[in-house]
Design an enzyme around this catalytic site. Sequence first.
Site, PDB file in Angstrom:
ATOM      1  N   CYS A 222       1.149  -1.528   0.271  1.00  0.00           N
ATOM      2  CA  CYS A 222      -0.338  -0.208   0.264  1.00  0.00           C
ATOM      3  C   CYS A 222       1.368   1.505   0.334  1.00  0.00           C
ATOM      4  O   CYS A 222       0.485   1.921  -0.490  1.00  0.00           O
ATOM      5  CB  CYS A 222      -0.511   0.079   1.311  1.00  0.00           C
ATOM      6  SG  CYS A 222      -1.999  -1.497   1.333  1.00  0.00           S
TER       7      CYS A 222
ATOM      8  N   GLU B 295       4.207   0.990   0.475  1.00  0.00           N
ATOM      9  CA  GLU B 295       6.324   0.466   0.989  1.00  0.00           C
ATOM     10  C   GLU B 295       6.899   0.564  -0.245  1.00  0.00           C
ATOM     11  O   GLU B 295       6.190  -0.180  -1.548  1.00  0.00           O
ATOM     12  CB  GLU B 295       5.886  -1.007   1.978  1.00  0.00           C
ATOM     13  CG  GLU B 295       5.916  -1.220   3.047  1.00  0.00           C
ATOM     14  CD  GLU B 295       4.122  -0.848   3.168  1.00  0.00           C
ATOM     15  OE1 GLU B 295       3.280  -0.759   1.976  1.00  0.00           O
ATOM     16  OE2 GLU B 295       3.316  -1.211   3.976  1.00  0.00           O
TER      17      GLU B 295
END
Lengths: 309, 831
Positions: free
Chosen positions: B472, B474
């Site tokens: 999401c 990273e």
Amino acid sequence: MMGAMERHVQGLVFNIQRFCIHDGPGVRTTVYIKGCSLRCNWCSNPESWNTFPEIMPFDKKCIKCGACIQVCPNNAISWVNGARTIKWEECNQCLRCSEVCPAKAIEQIGFNISPHELLQEIEKDRIFYDLSEGGVTFSGGEPLVQWEFVLNALKLCKQHGIHTALDTTGNIRPDIFVQVLEFVDLMLYDVKHLNPQLHIERTGVDNQLILENLNNVKKVNPHTKLWIRVPVIPGFNDSPEYAIDLVNLAANTDADKISLMPYHSLGDHKFERLGRTYPLKGIPALQKVDVEEQQKILVNAGLSVSIGS
Amino acid sequence: MGVSPSSKEGITSKYLLEAVTVTKMAKGESSMTNVISFEDRIAGLRSGYFPPSYTPCIGDISVERARLVTEAYKANDGLPIEIKRAKGLEATLNNISIYISDNDLIVGNVVSRPRSVEVFPDIACDWIIEEIDTLSTREADKWEISDADKGELLEICKWWQGKTMEDRVRFLVGEEEFGLLNKVVFQSTTGQSTGHNMIIPDYASFFKKGFNGIIADVEEKLKECDPTDGNNLDKITFYKAVLIVAKAAIQYGHRYAELAREKAKNETNAWRKAELLQIAETCDHIPGNPVRNFRDALQMVTFVHTVQCLDSAALANGIGKFDSYMYSYYKKDIENGTLTKAEAQELLECFLLHFNDSKLFWPALCALYSAALYGTHVLTLGGVNEQGLDASNELSFLVLDCYKHLKMAQPELTVHMHKDTPDEFLKSVCELLRMGTGHPKIGMVETLEKMKASEPQPFTPVDLRNLAWVGCGENCVPGKDRGGPDWTWSTGGCIALEMALNNGVNRTYGEKWGVETGDASKFNSFEEVMDAWEKQTASMLRHVVIWRSATLRAHQQLLPAPYRSIFVYDCIGRGKDILSGGALYKGQSGATIGTTTTADALAGIKKVVFDDKKCTMKELLDALATNWEGKEALRQLFVNAPKFGNDDDYVDLIARRVSSFQDNTLRSFTNEFSGVFRNTYVHPTSGIPVGRMVGATPDGRFAGEPLNEGGISPHQGRDVKGPTAVIKSVSKIDWTTNAGGILNMKFSPSAVAGEEGLQGLMTLLKAYNRLGGYHVQFNVINLETLMDARKHPEKYQNLIVRVGSYCSYFTHLSEVMQDNIIERTQHELVL
């Protein structure tokens, strides 16, 4: 020496709006100056009219704590059917209710600010102006009602390399107008109507000064860009014939652009909150399509035209 | 609005025309030849990903994978765990039902039938047994299951009880700690119901080898292993496991080739028959052998990724810097005339649609954290090349066009922006942005590089430039980062603040979770409050580290990953599993929740109690204890205190202090491979369930209300100064001490309409880049649309919204979450 400066140094502003993309080129911060010499009956910012701070209640936020009722020296606020209600004829705008309201359900419209403090606020979005060729726009109200403050602020902005726009009705003494003009990169010049009689009827003032100043913009300061802004009001200036008048006006004043601003009724609820009556009650907002004929006439005349910005 | 090539251009494939003619001649008959148009093909495939009519369920449960893996475990009971894992995957790939959708050009599915989901009882099974009867009625992510499947799944789960990864974590940390972990490390259950994930294969290298190349390498390595050295025996076991899965993957391709030939036999349309034979030809070659062309490359990524998802229930996996590693194949095919741009788009869209297969089956609580999160598959575009120059190319634009046309939730699209991203590319990106599909999110290259460079591990400059999005919020170095089996969502700052104000006790549970920091009513300064908060936070984050260490160890012991080790350097070279030291980079990350709400709450105390002295600590604590009962006027003082997201240093610097403290506390721990524990601000919707655990807070929030959503986004509805102020507030966070965080902003279409709107969006992104921001994503949606979608979900099945950090379908969200989305500030323009 200081005294004279100090008297004028504070301005009364009622909003500083960031990320405005329709008030001139790029990303801009628009500064709303309080006070107006016109009383246009389609006004969408009626809270700007008076040159003093005033209250504007927001009923939805009211937590019914009664603090305003207790503090009002004129007994202008009372419970009516369980709702806090203001008797406007009793209110002398002492602002105490808005000071004590914990829920900000009575908003104070208008706060004092010095040109330097204002510059600090404007500087906050400097990076966005730099990346988009944006800047600051002074609007209102009529910013030139507080012309000394606005002049100081404009000078400061120019000194700091910030592009300046002035959204004005132009209803001001020509000598003052010319002084201010020197520090304005872009004039967003509101023209409501060319007919003096109709102008008085719907705005409360004659348009003579307005047109005189408009004629001076390019003559005095050829480098200033001039965008004529026309609030298109149903049954007032929305006819194709009026568009032809605008073509001539643009040609005579050497305007760089004409902006048609279709009438919207967002001022309605504000009138109500201020305890006033909205003169155009029930008149529906204009759609983009309603101004397309005027737009066509202006475009065909070779003018640069935009709608809503 | 969609961008699709003309169907005329789409039929120029010489190969197909020839194939059709050959087929006809061979048959000696004039079989029908219906050209399948681009629009028909894509529309048909696309509709297959939606339930036929509106149902509250996402799809149904398939027991196939669970059954096959369990049987493999039983049959190989005495063998080492690596071999058992490999045998489980082998059994899955050899036997799971496969299918080819009508008119599809790319094959490979992570499910055994459309709109279903596979189960991973080997990771955790207690929750399945507990929740099996409420799957179709729970708040978020509803699933159907047939009675027969339910019975079988229960049997399977009972066999796994006591043997799962979760059971191992429980053993490693002990019962008492385990109980606490499930509260303090609130979503430990997520880590215990999803497997190892968050890796990106090094596709560029793998394209040149294929699985046969890997098999050759491994066989060579095996020869080098001297079995007289006991240490080598572990290596040999690892290599044997790799050989099993690599061979199984090749076989999996052959199964699709066989199926395609089978279908071709019965196909009456000569055109489709030729397509199916072409699929068969491709799948006999891929994934075993090196990639020859663009089509091979797409099929290769699909197979590699699909098997990855069948091997481990993945929360998120990366597809990598797609336009960079695909471009040479695209360019070559276009130049030698074997591919047209239109054919490329058609293949690309078929390829992209496949990622919408994937769903995640996890506990009700996790679903609430990240509802309708169907496993995130992230594709990265743009960025810089290995020389540090802009990497966008013709294919980047083509992929953007596909997204404009498809309007699907997966794969997640991330665009990497840098200071020299060309305006033309940025403009195309912003055009996609304001279509309201939720794509793409924007990551800032310079900040990414700085962030990674601040870690103790020696990232090379080239690796930093290769960074791609993996989850999401990273990022990782493709083919070099070990990924995360031990992801956490820890309950974070608000829980710590509540304990700081209650001497270590959580008000909602009435339990002591923290340490004793004294009677808060006697605190005489804001610094005393901060001091107590820091102590509580440090104590909580220690539990987070305990959980992460135990989870990593449990994965190493029970869920080794020979398949994923193939794609990450230097597992094969070292003869070590990716989870046990095979990978080059080995940091660990996880998120803390509610950071901006925490900052607002702390700023409330500072402002109202200590600066303005409008109430005492005692009065505040009493009001919080009774959830502001009868204290509305007092509450309003806190509601109107400075709030994060308005470019106000008063509170923004508190937010920075809060985040830095959390980051640095975690960084003070290192894992067994000397990788640091990194903090992130990536929690899609977790502010809702964690909010339910937190009593009233001094930002004016009532007990149980959501905390801020979307990581580092301002608390819903509190950012009132517009988008430039939000961007400036978020840029004040120190992005070099953590591993990223997500900023969510919402616009109504009118706010970004026209050329001005487009330029406005571009300016916001450029400024965010210059200010050192990390990540931002936009929701372009109008309030009326959302309200109507709540009332008439059937009309808005396809309405995509950003939920925190990923895209999902609005109608699949729970009511609370729909409200949450609606509530977020609308960045309307002043009129």
